[in-house]
Design an enzyme around this catalytic site. Structure first.
Site, PDB file in Angstrom:
ATOM      1  N   CYS A 118      79.014  -6.188  35.875  1.00  0.00           N
ATOM      2  CA  CYS A 118      78.770  -4.745  36.007  1.00  0.00           C
ATOM      3  C   CYS A 118      77.903  -4.466  37.232  1.00  0.00           C
ATOM      4  O   CYS A 118      76.837  -5.057  37.414  1.00  0.00           O
ATOM      5  CB  CYS A 118      78.078  -4.219  34.744  1.00  0.00           C
ATOM      6  SG  CYS A 118      77.517  -2.508  34.881  1.00  0.00           S
TER       7      CYS A 118
ATOM      8  N   CYS B  82      74.312  -2.890  35.953  1.00  0.00           N
ATOM      9  CA  CYS B  82      73.343  -3.614  35.127  1.00  0.00           C
ATOM     10  C   CYS B  82      72.166  -4.127  35.975  1.00  0.00           C
ATOM     11  O   CYS B  82      72.331  -4.381  37.172  1.00  0.00           O
ATOM     12  CB  CYS B  82      74.020  -4.791  34.420  1.00  0.00           C
ATOM     13  SG  CYS B  82      74.902  -4.337  32.902  1.00  0.00           S
TER      14      CYS B  82
ATOM     15  N   HIS C 112      73.948  -2.071  28.785  1.00  0.00           N
ATOM     16  CA  HIS C 112      75.277  -1.777  29.321  1.00  0.00           C
ATOM     17  C   HIS C 112      76.103  -0.891  28.399  1.00  0.00           C
ATOM     18  O   HIS C 112      76.925  -0.090  28.867  1.00  0.00           O
ATOM     19  CB  HIS C 112      76.009  -3.106  29.572  1.00  0.00           C
ATOM     20  CG  HIS C 112      77.392  -2.956  30.112  1.00  0.00           C
ATOM     21  ND1 HIS C 112      77.649  -2.634  31.430  1.00  0.00           N
ATOM     22  CD2 HIS C 112      78.618  -3.075  29.505  1.00  0.00           C
ATOM     23  CE1 HIS C 112      78.959  -2.567  31.622  1.00  0.00           C
ATOM     24  NE2 HIS C 112      79.565  -2.826  30.474  1.00  0.00           N
TER      25      HIS C 112
ATOM     26  N   ASN D 289      80.633  12.034  33.888  1.00  0.00           N
ATOM     27  CA  ASN D 289      82.000  11.768  33.446  1.00  0.00           C
ATOM     28  C   ASN D 289      81.944  10.548  32.533  1.00  0.00           C
ATOM     29  O   ASN D 289      81.615   9.451  32.976  1.00  0.00           O
ATOM     30  CB  ASN D 289      82.923  11.479  34.632  1.00  0.00           C
ATOM     31  CG  ASN D 289      83.114  12.697  35.503  1.00  0.00           C
ATOM     32  OD1 ASN D 289      83.166  13.822  35.025  1.00  0.00           O
ATOM     33  ND2 ASN D 289      83.221  12.485  36.805  1.00  0.00           N
TER      34      ASN D 289
ATOM     35  N   SER E 147      84.938   4.785  36.100  1.00  0.00           N
ATOM     36  CA  SER E 147      85.391   3.414  36.319  1.00  0.00           C
ATOM     37  C   SER E 147      84.428   2.375  35.763  1.00  0.00           C
ATOM     38  O   SER E 147      84.771   1.193  35.684  1.00  0.00           O
ATOM     39  CB  SER E 147      85.595   3.156  37.819  1.00  0.00           C
ATOM     40  OG  SER E 147      84.380   3.378  38.527  1.00  0.00           O
TER      41      SER E 147
ATOM     42  N   HIS F 179      79.087   1.482  31.869  1.00  0.00           N
ATOM     43  CA  HIS F 179      77.629   1.506  31.768  1.00  0.00           C
ATOM     44  C   HIS F 179      77.163   2.962  31.831  1.00  0.00           C
ATOM     45  O   HIS F 179      77.490   3.690  32.767  1.00  0.00           O
ATOM     46  CB  HIS F 179      77.019   0.698  32.911  1.00  0.00           C
ATOM     47  CG  HIS F 179      75.560   0.428  32.754  1.00  0.00           C
ATOM     48  ND1 HIS F 179      75.036  -0.850  32.727  1.00  0.00           N
ATOM     49  CD2 HIS F 179      74.492   1.258  32.607  1.00  0.00           C
ATOM     50  CE1 HIS F 179      73.726  -0.790  32.581  1.00  0.00           C
ATOM     51  NE2 HIS F 179      73.376   0.494  32.509  1.00  0.00           N
TER      52      HIS F 179
ATOM     53  N   HIS G 292      75.853   6.285  32.656  1.00  0.00           N
ATOM     54  CA  HIS G 292      75.241   6.821  33.873  1.00  0.00           C
ATOM     55  C   HIS G 292      75.786   8.213  34.148  1.00  0.00           C
ATOM     56  O   HIS G 292      76.790   8.631  33.576  1.00  0.00           O
ATOM     57  CB  HIS G 292      75.535   5.920  35.079  1.00  0.00           C
ATOM     58  CG  HIS G 292      76.975   5.912  35.504  1.00  0.00           C
ATOM     59  ND1 HIS G 292      77.963   5.239  34.822  1.00  0.00           N
ATOM     60  CD2 HIS G 292      77.599   6.524  36.556  1.00  0.00           C
ATOM     61  CE1 HIS G 292      79.130   5.418  35.426  1.00  0.00           C
ATOM     62  NE2 HIS G 292      78.932   6.198  36.478  1.00  0.00           N
TER      63      HIS G 292
ATOM     64  N   GLN H 250      75.951  11.363  37.551  1.00  0.00           N
ATOM     65  CA  GLN H 250      75.848  11.563  38.996  1.00  0.00           C
ATOM     66  C   GLN H 250      75.107  12.858  39.310  1.00  0.00           C
ATOM     67  O   GLN H 250      75.061  13.787  38.495  1.00  0.00           O
ATOM     68  CB  GLN H 250      77.238  11.593  39.626  1.00  0.00           C
ATOM     69  CG  GLN H 250      78.018  10.291  39.437  1.00  0.00           C
ATOM     70  CD  GLN H 250      79.313  10.304  40.218  1.00  0.00           C
ATOM     71  OE1 GLN H 250      79.324  10.501  41.433  1.00  0.00           O
ATOM     72  NE2 GLN H 250      80.422  10.089  39.522  1.00  0.00           N
TER      73      GLN H 250
END
Length: 381
Positions: free
Chosen positions: A69, A72, A140, A181, A189, A192, A194, A196
């Site tokens: 990843c 990570c 993760h 997203n 994609s 993990h 997260h 933006q």
């Protein structure tokens, strides 16, 4: 019964519904008119239809650390000679492959004659800005739905810090858009957890449209806030209310397009994340925990969505100063799933060329979400 939207109605109809689940089929009977056309705050409409079968997916085993990843701790990021620090809470970094930069050259002037059709129709401007990524946790497999309220509060603090730092370091930035997203079906994609942060030297179309509507309403109603009034209305009606605490409500908006679309709305007039009190930060985390847990519990899957935060611009020209005062903090959740973890709604055909149609009413979606547990995640039962 006549249904009224936030601003207006195109056509009126009676819609009532009950929800039954026989284990294999979800039934949404609709009484009255089959087709309803209501107006959203931006003037768009939708139709209402009904659903079909339900299915249940299989869960994958959780992974705390994935050596492949790019997000990570300690791992090398994709395509760049940079390794992540050994972070223990949230981690914010500038996107290595940003959609926006401050090195964008100005557009060259075109040869179109001033006043010509080409000059009128083929318009463009350069866009400058910065993109950041915020990892929720070193874990993760951890999503907002499976984090606790203190952990989500740390994420909110990271959002506020990113907005503050960008506004401080980049004079030209007008708007900071925080969004997530979640899930491959939403184009994410990397699983993990997260989100933006994109900051631009202009106010993007969606928040600009909302801000213009809020400002127009305020001017028409002697300074009253549209979303303050809407929050009070939904608390009175309670038919689209999914969750509330002392500071926030979670509702299925009257004008919702996606099957289980929700809005997290502050009860008091708070313009942006940076204006939240310490109590409001914790209670926003509580609301996010509750709605995302309900989402996962709906089809017992990690529920995909696009989530975005709308509030006041961080900086505007003097001519747009009133937009800051009119802004009211709220979060949109746009989830695509329709009747199971594997069946999603597509905005195609008539919806692209005519108008949006709903597969169930906002009231039906709210009833379905309200019936779910917002405290205990299905994996922890």
């Amino acid at each position: 019964m006549t249904k009224f939207g936030l601003l207006d109605i195109l056509r009126n109809s009676t819609i009532n519904g009950t929800l039954e689940d026989d284990g294999s089929k979800v039934i949404f009977p609709i009484e009255g008119e089959d087709h309803v056309d209501l107006m959203d705050v931006d003037g768009s409409g939708f139709l209402v239809f009904e659903l079909g079968q339900n299915e249940k997916p299989a869960d994958s085993a959780p992974v705390f650390y994935d050596e492949k990843c790019f997000l990570c701790p300690r791992n090398k990021r994709s395509g760049v000679p940079i390794a992540n620090p050994d972070y223990t809470t949230t981690f914010t970094f500038t996107n290595d492959f940003p959609a926006l930069t401050f090195d964008t050259p100005p557009l060259e002037s075109t040869s179109a004659q001033e006043g010509s059709l080409e000059a009128e129709l083929l318009q463009a401007r350069s866009a400058a800005g910065i993109c950041k990524v915020i990892c929720f946790s070193p874990n993760h497999s951890l999503t907002l739905a499976e984090m606790d309220v203190p952990e989500i509060t740390q994420v909110i603090e990271a959002w506020i810090a990113a907005e503050r730092d960008i506004a401080r370091d980049h004079e030209s930035v007008q708007y900071v858009q925080v969004f997530e997203n979640k899930g491959a079906v939403m184009g994410c994609s990397n699983p993990h957890g997260h989100n933006q942060v994109w900051a631009t030297d202009y106010i993007p179309h969606e928040p600009r449209t909302e801000l213009d509507s809020l400002l127009a309403f305020s001017r028409k109603h002697n300074g009253d806030c549209m979303l303050c009034g809407y929050a009070k209305l939904e608390l009175e009606k309670r038919v689209r209310l999914v969750y509330e605490n002392a500071q926030f409500i979670v509702i299925v908006p009257y004008w919702a397009t996606w099957p289980f679309e929700t809005m997290v709305l502050s009860k008091s007039h708070v313009s942006s994340l940076s204006k939240l009190s310490e109590e409001q930060k914790v209670l926003l985390a509580d609301a996010l925990k509750n709605v995302t847990t309900r989402y996962d519990n709906l089809f017992e899957t990690s529920f995909p969505y696009s989530m975005g935060i709308h509030g006041a611009p961080v900086k505007v020209p003097e001519s747009d100063a009133d937009l800051v005062h009119a802004a009211h903090l709220h979060l949109h959740f746009y989830p695509p799933l329709l009747r199971s973890a594997t069946v999603k709604k597509f905005l195609v055909g008539y919806e692209m060329l005519g108008e949006t149609q709903r597969d169930l009413t906002a009231e039906m979606a709210a009833a379905r979400l309200l019936a779910l547990d917002g405290e205990v995640h299905y994996k922890n039962r």
